[in-house]
Write a protein that holds these residues in place. Structure first.
Motif, PDB file in Angstrom:
ATOM      1  N   HIS A 189       0.838  -1.190   0.000  1.00  0.00           N
ATOM      2  CA  HIS A 189       0.000   0.000   0.000  1.00  0.00           C
ATOM      3  C   HIS A 189       0.880   1.249   0.000  1.00  0.00           C
ATOM      4  CE1 HIS A 189      -3.349  -2.566   2.028  1.00  0.00           C
ATOM      5  NE2 HIS A 189      -3.282  -2.757   0.722  1.00  0.00           N
ATOM      6  N   GLU A 190       0.326   2.371  -0.408  1.00  0.00           N
ATOM      7  CA  GLU A 190       1.095   3.617  -0.480  1.00  0.00           C
ATOM      8  C   GLU A 190       0.829   4.477   0.753  1.00  0.00           C
ATOM      9  OE1 GLU A 190       0.346   5.603  -4.139  1.00  0.00           O
ATOM     10  OE2 GLU A 190       1.233   4.019  -5.374  1.00  0.00           O
ATOM     11  N   ASP A 193      -2.497   6.488   1.095  1.00  0.00           N
ATOM     12  CA  ASP A 193      -3.665   5.684   1.440  1.00  0.00           C
ATOM     13  C   ASP A 193      -3.600   5.212   2.886  1.00  0.00           C
ATOM     14  OD1 ASP A 193      -4.584   5.915  -1.189  1.00  0.00           O
ATOM     15  OD2 ASP A 193      -3.438   4.153  -1.836  1.00  0.00           O
ATOM     16  N   ALA A 196      -4.607   7.690   5.712  1.00  0.00           N
ATOM     17  CA  ALA A 196      -6.023   8.038   5.809  1.00  0.00           C
ATOM     18  C   ALA A 196      -6.729   7.257   6.903  1.00  0.00           C
ATOM     19  CB  ALA A 196      -6.718   7.782   4.467  1.00  0.00           C
ATOM     20  N   THR A 253       5.749   7.794  -2.113  1.00  0.00           N
ATOM     21  CA  THR A 253       4.716   6.764  -1.989  1.00  0.00           C
ATOM     22  C   THR A 253       5.083   5.700  -0.955  1.00  0.00           C
ATOM     23  OG1 THR A 253       5.655   5.414  -3.768  1.00  0.00           O
ATOM     24  CG2 THR A 253       4.042   7.094  -4.390  1.00  0.00           C
TER      25      THR A 253
END
Length: 339
Positions: A189-190, A193, A196, A253
């Motif tokens: 995952h980055e 994201d 959040a 990222t």
């Protein structure tokens, strides 16, 4: 008898340690506000264990007890260790870690002024290696918890490992942002994201930012009182910010920004209260800069590439090993000599 003009009335060890304890109070208040009263229990357990352990070891060594207990150094070690532990950690974990910090890391080397390693970080590292699962069970901030625990419930969990009926441990604990970030990055995952998730605040952990601000406030008080110098905290924070900025620019990222790393974990606690230990740290101004910068870089590298979410304890202990070498090569030039 008149004193020479260059001799000043330096504060006693007790006064220095008392001011360090006072500087920790803003962070403790924030800790209580975010996580509840469990931190007060952990601090009390660590304090009592530290005093009893120090008194017992001094008796065994046939040394006077009262002067060593009254200098407050054992309490400072206890508080620093307690603030690094999960506030809902079982009582025996706090006792074992504090005992090891005082008996082995401090008194085994001769007591205050002789320990080559930071006692609180030795105790923390031993617990982290020995009980990694327990050490990573941090409570969810009260504002986010599915089932917020009151003071009595936290007491039962700490001393009896008992939760209210129908409440599961996963409902009151969660991964720290550092741990969550590392795990999610391994799942491809980055960062955008991942950040959040509800456990993240504006920069670091939701609620944890307030605790970090409390440590920063206390650290500035210590600098204002001239208990610590600017060299160590400034170099540590600057090194953390610089290396995290470089990695973030190269690949945003997969590498979090400097704000996240500075406001997460034990960075501010380390910068103002841990690496500033005058016994296990360097003595020269230039050496302090090298020592703190090295600790900052190592902390970041362990966070990003190591097996633990936060690398403060291991970074400090590694740099403690380097102190004799740092001091040897950073001695200022003696007046009247070229070298």
């Amino acid at each position: 008898m008149n004193r020479s003009p260059y001799i000043t009335d330096a504060p006693t060890v007790s006064i220095i340690m008392l001011k360090v304890l006072l500087a920790l109070v803003p962070g403790i208040i924030a800790y209580y506000w975010v996580y509840g009263g469990g931190i007060l229990v952990t601090l009390s357990l660590a304090t009592v264990t530290a005093l009893i352990t120090e008194a017992a070891i001094l008796k065994i060594r046939q040394r006077p007890v009262a002067p060593s207990l009254s200098d407050l150094s054992a309490i400072v070690t206890a508080w620093l260790l307690a603030l690094a532990l999960p506030p809902l950690a079982p009582w025996w974990l706090v006792v074992v870690g504090t005992f090891f910090a005082i008996a082995i890391a401090k008194q085994l080397y001769g007591g205050l002024g002789y320990n080559p390693f930071n006692p609180a970080m030795v105790g923390y590292a031993v617990l982290l290696i020995s009980f990694p699962v327990i050490m990573t069970k941090w409570p969810t901030p009260l504002a986010l918890a599915e089932a917020p625990l009151g003071m009595m419930d936290q007491l039962k969990l700490i001393f009896s490992n008992v939760l209210p009926v129908g409440v599961q441990l996963d409902a009151v604990t969660s991964a720290t942002p550092l741990d969550y970030l590392k795990t999610q990055l391994m799942l491809k995952h980055e960062v955008a994201d991942i950040s959040a998730a509800p456990i993240f605040g504006h920069f670091g952990a939701k609620g944890g930012e307030l605790v970090t601000a409390g440590y920063l406030l206390g650290g500035l008080y210590l600098i204002q009182q001239r208990i610590i110098s600017w060299h160590l905290p400034t170099a540590f924070i600057a090194a953390m910010a610089l290396i995290s900025l470089i990695f973030n620019i190269v690949d945003p990222t997969h590498f979090a920004n400097p704000g996240f790393h500075l406001m997460s974990g034990a960075v501010m606690l380390c910068a103002f209260f841990i690496i500033t230990d005058p016994v296990s740290g360097p003595t020269t101004p230039k050496g302090k800069l090298y020592f703190a910068a090295g600790a900052g870089v190592l902390t970041y590298l362990i966070r990003v590439y190591g097996g633990y979410p936060d690398g403060v304890a291991f970074a400090v202990l590694i740099m403690n090993m380097c102190v004799p070498l740092i001091d040897a090569y950073t001695q200022p030039r003696v007046f009247g000599h070229k070298q």
